[in-house]
Design a protein around this motif. Structure first.
Motif, PDB file in Angstrom:
ATOM      1  N   LEU A 362     -12.091  -7.819  -2.397  1.00 58.42           N
ATOM      2  CA  LEU A 362     -11.558  -7.201  -1.189  1.00 58.42           C
ATOM      3  C   LEU A 362     -12.414  -5.980  -0.861  1.00 58.42           C
ATOM      4  O   LEU A 362     -12.896  -5.283  -1.763  1.00 58.42           O
ATOM      5  N   LYS A 363     -12.616  -5.740   0.421  1.00 54.31           N
ATOM      6  CA  LYS A 363     -13.295  -4.524   0.845  1.00 54.31           C
ATOM      7  C   LYS A 363     -12.626  -4.005   2.108  1.00 54.31           C
ATOM      8  O   LYS A 363     -11.938  -4.740   2.824  1.00 54.31           O
ATOM      9  N   ILE A 364     -12.818  -2.719   2.354  1.00 58.55           N
ATOM     10  CA  ILE A 364     -12.334  -2.113   3.591  1.00 58.55           C
ATOM     11  C   ILE A 364     -13.529  -1.967   4.520  1.00 58.55           C
ATOM     12  O   ILE A 364     -14.546  -1.362   4.168  1.00 58.55           O
ATOM     13  N   GLY A 365     -13.410  -2.564   5.697  1.00 65.81           N
ATOM     14  CA  GLY A 365     -14.538  -2.549   6.624  1.00 65.81           C
ATOM     15  C   GLY A 365     -14.126  -2.265   8.049  1.00 65.81           C
ATOM     16  O   GLY A 365     -12.934  -2.191   8.382  1.00 65.81           O
ATOM     17  N   ASP A 366     -15.135  -2.134   8.899  1.00 63.22           N
ATOM     18  CA  ASP A 366     -14.874  -1.958  10.326  1.00 63.22           C
ATOM     19  C   ASP A 366     -14.727  -3.334  10.982  1.00 63.22           C
ATOM     20  O   ASP A 366     -14.594  -4.356  10.296  1.00 63.22           O
ATOM     21  N   GLU A 367     -14.765  -3.375  12.306  1.00 66.30           N
ATOM     22  CA  GLU A 367     -14.558  -4.636  13.020  1.00 66.30           C
ATOM     23  C   GLU A 367     -15.636  -5.666  12.715  1.00 66.30           C
ATOM     24  O   GLU A 367     -15.398  -6.877  12.826  1.00 66.30           O
ATOM     25  N   GLU A 368     -16.818  -5.232  12.327  1.00 69.08           N
ATOM     26  CA  GLU A 368     -17.907  -6.146  12.010  1.00 69.08           C
ATOM     27  C   GLU A 368     -18.016  -6.458  10.522  1.00 69.08           C
ATOM     28  O   GLU A 368     -18.920  -7.158  10.091  1.00 69.08           O
ATOM     29  N   GLY A 369     -17.111  -5.870   9.727  1.00 69.53           N
ATOM     30  CA  GLY A 369     -17.128  -6.128   8.292  1.00 69.53           C
ATOM     31  C   GLY A 369     -17.989  -5.164   7.507  1.00 69.53           C
ATOM     32  O   GLY A 369     -18.153  -5.342   6.290  1.00 69.53           O
ATOM     33  N   ASN A 370     -18.540  -4.147   8.150  1.00 67.21           N
ATOM     34  CA  ASN A 370     -19.341  -3.148   7.436  1.00 67.21           C
ATOM     35  C   ASN A 370     -18.417  -2.292   6.570  1.00 67.21           C
ATOM     36  O   ASN A 370     -17.406  -1.764   7.055  1.00 67.21           O
ATOM     37  N   GLU A 371     -18.774  -2.152   5.283  1.00 64.77           N
ATOM     38  CA  GLU A 371     -17.889  -1.483   4.336  1.00 64.77           C
ATOM     39  C   GLU A 371     -17.754   0.000   4.649  1.00 64.77           C
ATOM     40  O   GLU A 371     -18.728   0.692   4.984  1.00 64.77           O
ATOM     41  N   LEU A 372     -16.507   0.509   4.515  1.00 64.05           N
ATOM     42  CA  LEU A 372     -16.199   1.915   4.783  1.00 64.05           C
ATOM     43  C   LEU A 372     -16.045   2.680   3.472  1.00 64.05           C
ATOM     44  O   LEU A 372     -15.797   2.079   2.419  1.00 64.05           O
ATOM     45  N   PRO A 373     -16.169   4.012   3.498  1.00 59.83           N
ATOM     46  CA  PRO A 373     -16.041   4.816   2.269  1.00 59.83           C
ATOM     47  C   PRO A 373     -14.639   4.716   1.665  1.00 59.83           C
ATOM     48  O   PRO A 373     -13.663   4.419   2.354  1.00 59.83           O
ATOM     49  N   LYS A 374     -14.547   5.003   0.362  1.00 59.38           N
ATOM     50  CA  LYS A 374     -13.262   5.009  -0.333  1.00 59.38           C
ATOM     51  C   LYS A 374     -12.324   5.999   0.368  1.00 59.38           C
ATOM     52  O   LYS A 374     -12.729   7.086   0.770  1.00 59.38           O
ATOM     53  N   GLY A 375     -11.061   5.605   0.479  1.00 58.96           N
ATOM     54  CA  GLY A 375     -10.068   6.481   1.083  1.00 58.96           C
ATOM     55  C   GLY A 375      -9.946   6.369   2.593  1.00 58.96           C
ATOM     56  O   GLY A 375      -8.978   6.853   3.168  1.00 58.96           O
ATOM     57  N   GLN A 376     -10.930   5.747   3.229  1.00 58.96           N
ATOM     58  CA  GLN A 376     -10.882   5.623   4.686  1.00 58.96           C
ATOM     59  C   GLN A 376     -10.177   4.326   5.080  1.00 58.96           C
ATOM     60  O   GLN A 376     -10.467   3.263   4.539  1.00 58.96           O
ATOM     61  N   GLU A 377      -9.264   4.439   6.037  1.00 56.94           N
ATOM     62  CA  GLU A 377      -8.529   3.252   6.470  1.00 56.94           C
ATOM     63  C   GLU A 377      -9.405   2.353   7.338  1.00 56.94           C
ATOM     64  O   GLU A 377     -10.226   2.822   8.129  1.00 56.94           O
ATOM     65  N   GLY A 378      -9.216   1.067   7.168  1.00 51.24           N
ATOM     66  CA  GLY A 378      -9.938   0.081   7.972  1.00 51.24           C
ATOM     67  C   GLY A 378      -9.346  -1.295   7.778  1.00 51.24           C
ATOM     68  O   GLY A 378      -8.228  -1.447   7.261  1.00 51.24           O
ATOM     69  N   ARG A 379     -10.075  -2.284   8.176  1.00 50.37           N
ATOM     70  CA  ARG A 379      -9.623  -3.659   8.023  1.00 50.37           C
ATOM     71  C   ARG A 379      -9.813  -4.131   6.579  1.00 50.37           C
ATOM     72  O   ARG A 379     -10.824  -3.815   5.950  1.00 50.37           O
ATOM     73  N   ILE A 380      -8.829  -4.889   6.072  1.00 50.78           N
ATOM     74  CA  ILE A 380      -8.965  -5.484   4.743  1.00 50.78           C
ATOM     75  C   ILE A 380      -9.694  -6.816   4.902  1.00 50.78           C
ATOM     76  O   ILE A 380      -9.179  -7.755   5.522  1.00 50.78           O
ATOM     77  N   TRP A 381     -10.906  -6.898   4.349  1.00 49.32           N
ATOM     78  CA  TRP A 381     -11.710  -8.122   4.377  1.00 49.32           C
ATOM     79  C   TRP A 381     -11.636  -8.792   3.009  1.00 49.32           C
ATOM     80  O   TRP A 381     -11.673  -8.124   1.978  1.00 49.32           O
ATOM     81  N   ILE A 382     -11.540 -10.113   3.008  1.00 51.59           N
ATOM     82  CA  ILE A 382     -11.326 -10.888   1.780  1.00 51.59           C
ATOM     83  C   ILE A 382     -12.424 -11.934   1.629  1.00 51.59           C
ATOM     84  O   ILE A 382     -12.818 -12.581   2.604  1.00 51.59           O
ATOM     85  N   THR A 383     -12.885 -12.111   0.392  1.00 54.48           N
ATOM     86  CA  THR A 383     -13.756 -13.248   0.078  1.00 54.48           C
ATOM     87  C   THR A 383     -13.318 -13.835  -1.262  1.00 54.48           C
ATOM     88  O   THR A 383     -12.851 -13.105  -2.146  1.00 54.48           O
ATOM     89  N   CYS A 384     -13.443 -15.139  -1.400  1.00 57.94           N
ATOM     90  CA  CYS A 384     -13.048 -15.821  -2.638  1.00 57.94           C
ATOM     91  C   CYS A 384     -13.435 -17.294  -2.535  1.00 57.94           C
ATOM     92  O   CYS A 384     -13.756 -17.786  -1.446  1.00 57.94           O
ATOM     93  N   PRO A 385     -13.375 -18.038  -3.660  1.00 55.76           N
ATOM     94  CA  PRO A 385     -13.692 -19.470  -3.606  1.00 55.76           C
ATOM     95  C   PRO A 385     -12.661 -20.294  -2.836  1.00 55.76           C
ATOM     96  O   PRO A 385     -12.895 -21.468  -2.557  1.00 55.76           O
ATOM     97  N   GLY A 386     -11.502 -19.694  -2.508  1.00 60.50           N
ATOM     98  CA  GLY A 386     -10.456 -20.433  -1.821  1.00 60.50           C
ATOM     99  C   GLY A 386     -10.545 -20.404  -0.312  1.00 60.50           C
ATOM    100  O   GLY A 386      -9.649 -20.909   0.374  1.00 60.50           O
ATOM    101  N   LEU A 387     -11.614 -19.818   0.242  1.00 56.42           N
ATOM    102  CA  LEU A 387     -11.757 -19.785   1.700  1.00 56.42           C
ATOM    103  C   LEU A 387     -11.934 -21.196   2.250  1.00 56.42           C
ATOM    104  O   LEU A 387     -12.356 -22.114   1.536  1.00 56.42           O
ATOM    105  N   PRO A 388     -11.621 -21.397   3.528  1.00 52.16           N
ATOM    106  CA  PRO A 388     -11.747 -22.744   4.112  1.00 52.16           C
ATOM    107  C   PRO A 388     -13.169 -23.279   4.024  1.00 52.16           C
ATOM    108  O   PRO A 388     -14.145 -22.507   3.948  1.00 52.16           O
ATOM    109  N   ILE A 389     -13.307 -24.587   4.056  1.00 54.12           N
ATOM    110  CA  ILE A 389     -14.621 -25.219   4.103  1.00 54.12           C
ATOM    111  C   ILE A 389     -15.381 -24.697   5.323  1.00 54.12           C
ATOM    112  O   ILE A 389     -14.845 -24.624   6.429  1.00 54.12           O
TER     113      ILE A 389
END
Length: 533
Positions: A362-389
């Motif tokens: 999991l990472k916190i990113g902006d609208e384009e998925g660019n990672e934000l500094p620790k403690g800063q609120e943003g979008r929760i982005w997820i990656t894992c082997p369970g993502l859709p094909i």
């Protein structure tokens, strides 16, 4: 059997258990029906051969439109045997949404319960129907022309195991996002993607105590209760647990508080998944019912698909005194991706979603998925082997572009991360209240409201307001025999919240609208109270 990665198929996992314990019970329905591994194997093989006889091939879509029932597992295993994709349709969607699902998929065969016969007839007038319709008969009704009886198909087909080469990387299951805020979006998963979800949950659930009591190996001899609808991603772990390990499951048709407790007592359930809204309904039972059933067999309680309040967790553990608690964070698109224990919630705070689970991140990113500094609120982005094909919504490029970026997905949740690797949930992007230029999270307000001794449950929404744009409104359910006024609620919040967070109005209700998984339908609450004041 398991010579390489692609041999790790659902069918091979099941066969491994079948050889070891053919006469052990694998699934139990709430009415007492029981099915052993051998019985399930017989029916699934016959069903698979019946589908082949109808012309279903590897990669074809076979849909199931039903409430929770034993047939879910039969059809899942049958499809796994022949490499067809099982499409799980949300039976609580309105008929117009069912038409949408049929339009965006290429379903070759539709298996449905007879209670949906009128909806099937409606769909016939709106969309090209699948080549084959198979009905699961529950009541006596006139079977339509060309419709195949589910049990007749099974009984008329051979019980030999089909010989179809199936790989773990093959397309396996299609689920749908709930569609409550728009059209349902198809999520096509590989076989490996689905059992990643099961393994992620299993490794972080404490079943060791239950196994020791039964003098069994760790994580074995566990009995699970399936309460949420089986067309959702969450309960998909339980059939796979039973395919892969020495487990069994009890299936509820739908959640009914007293029946839930009776089944725990009668079947000696070890693991339950429960939402706060479900716990609230249990507490509404009479004192006689609450003390009538023995729930001491429960050793693991899993709480819903997101952040859970401390008071809600403590209520669950009080009711299940021998259980450990964990809350998992996940979504249809990714499965289970983070988990937090009860002890971790107590040490940190109730917004904690936990750390990433097996192979997820999991990472916190902006609208384009660019990672934000620790403690800063943003979008929760997820990656894992369970993502859709192909990291996409099925045949929906527009929604895919909105949600998927470079192997990561955003499903609408906001949060921040700390230096210990924990992710904290601050709310849904669409749920934030914008009042007088302030961006307000409902969660902190709800937490304060739940510290009032008279309040059993609370939701907070923004309602249209001429002066503020949106005004904070609290919707409250009181505890039994409690009485309190709106003015007292508002006064209690002053000093505990920022001035702009204090509710401007309070509504008292007997219950909240909830969906089939027990989650409160906030969209419906906003619609009910949407008139400008």
């Amino acid at each position: 059997m398991f010579a390489n990665y692609n041999d790790l198929t659902v069918g091979n996992f099941f066969d491994n258990q079948l050889r070891k314990r053919p006469n052990d019970v694998i699934q139990i329905f709430e009415d007492g029906q029981r099915q052993t591994y051998a019985q399930l194997n017989n029916r699934a093989n016959r069903l698979a051969n019946g589908l082949l006889r109808l012309g279903i091939k590897k990669g074809d879509f076979v849909a199931l439109y039903a409430m929770n029932c034993l047939e879910y597992t039969e059809l899942e295993l049958a499809c796994a045997r022949i490499g067809s994709v099982i499409v799980l349709m949300n039976c609580y969607l309105p008929k117009e949404k069912i038409v949408d699902v049929l339009k965006i998929t290429e379903i070759k065969t539709l298996v449905y319960e007879d209670q949906y016969n009128d909806i099937i007839e409606f769909c016939k007038t709106k969309v090209k129907m699948p080549d084959h319709l198979i009905v699961i008969k529950r009541d006596k009704f006139e079977q339509g022309k060309g419709v195949i009886d589910y049990n007749d198909l099974i009984q008329s087909s051979p019980d030999r195991k089909p010989h179809v080469k199936v790989l773990a990387s093959d397309p396996y299951m299609m689920l749908f996002t709930t569609g409550t805020t728009g059209e349902p979006k198809g999520v096509l998963k590989s076989m490996a993607g689905i059992y990643f979800h099961a393994l992620s949950n299993n490794f972080y659930s404490d079943y060791t105590t239950a196994a020791q009591r039964m003098n069994a190996a760790p994580y074995s001899k566990i009995r699970h209760m399936i309460v949420p609808p089986l067309f959702h991603i969450g309960p998909r772990v339980y059939p796979l647990y039973c395919f892969m390990m020495d487990r069994s499951m009890v299936i509820m048709r739908k959640f009914e508080p007293e029946k839930f407790l009776w089944l725990i007592d009668h079947e000696k359930i070890n693991g339950v998944w429960i939402q706060p809204a479900m716990m609230f309904r249990i507490k509404q039972l009479s004192e006689k019912s609450l003390t009538k059933y023995d729930c001491s067999s429960v050793v693991s309680v899993i709480g819903g698909g997101g952040a859970i309040k401390l008071v809600e967790m403590e209520e669950m553990l009080k009711f299940f005194p021998n259980a450990t608690f964990a809350s998992n964070y996940g979504c249809t698109e990714a499965g289970s991706t983070a988990i937090v224990s009860g002890d971790e919630l107590r040490r940190t705070n109730e917004k904690n979603l936990g750390r990433p689970s097996l192979c997820a991140d999991l990472k916190i990113g902006d609208e384009e998925g660019n990672e934000l500094p620790k403690g800063q609120e943003g979008r929760i982005w997820i990656t894992c082997p369970g993502l859709p094909i192909n990291c996409e919504y099925y045949r929906n490029p527009e929604k895919t572009r909105e949600s998927f970026k470079d192997g990561w997905v955003f499903v609408g949740d906001l949060g921040y991360q700390d230096d210990q690797g924990y992710t904290y949930y601050t709310g849904r992007e669409i749920d934030f209240i914008k009042s007088g230029g302030e961006k307000i999270s409902p969660l902190s307000i709800q937490s304060v409201l739940l510290t009032m001794s008279e309040i059993a449950a609370a939701e907070v929404i923004g309602v249209p307001d001429v002066q503020w744009g949106e005004a904070v409104k609290a919707i409250v359910i009181l505890k039994k025999n409690s009485s309190i006024t709106a003015k007292e609620v508002i006064a209690y919040c002053r000093g505990k919240l920022a001035k702009y967070e204090v509710p401007k109005s309070v509504e008292f209700v007997d219950n909240f609208p909830v969906g089939p998984t027990g989650k409160v339908l906030r969209k419906e609450l906003k619609e009910i109270y949407s008139e400008p004041k």
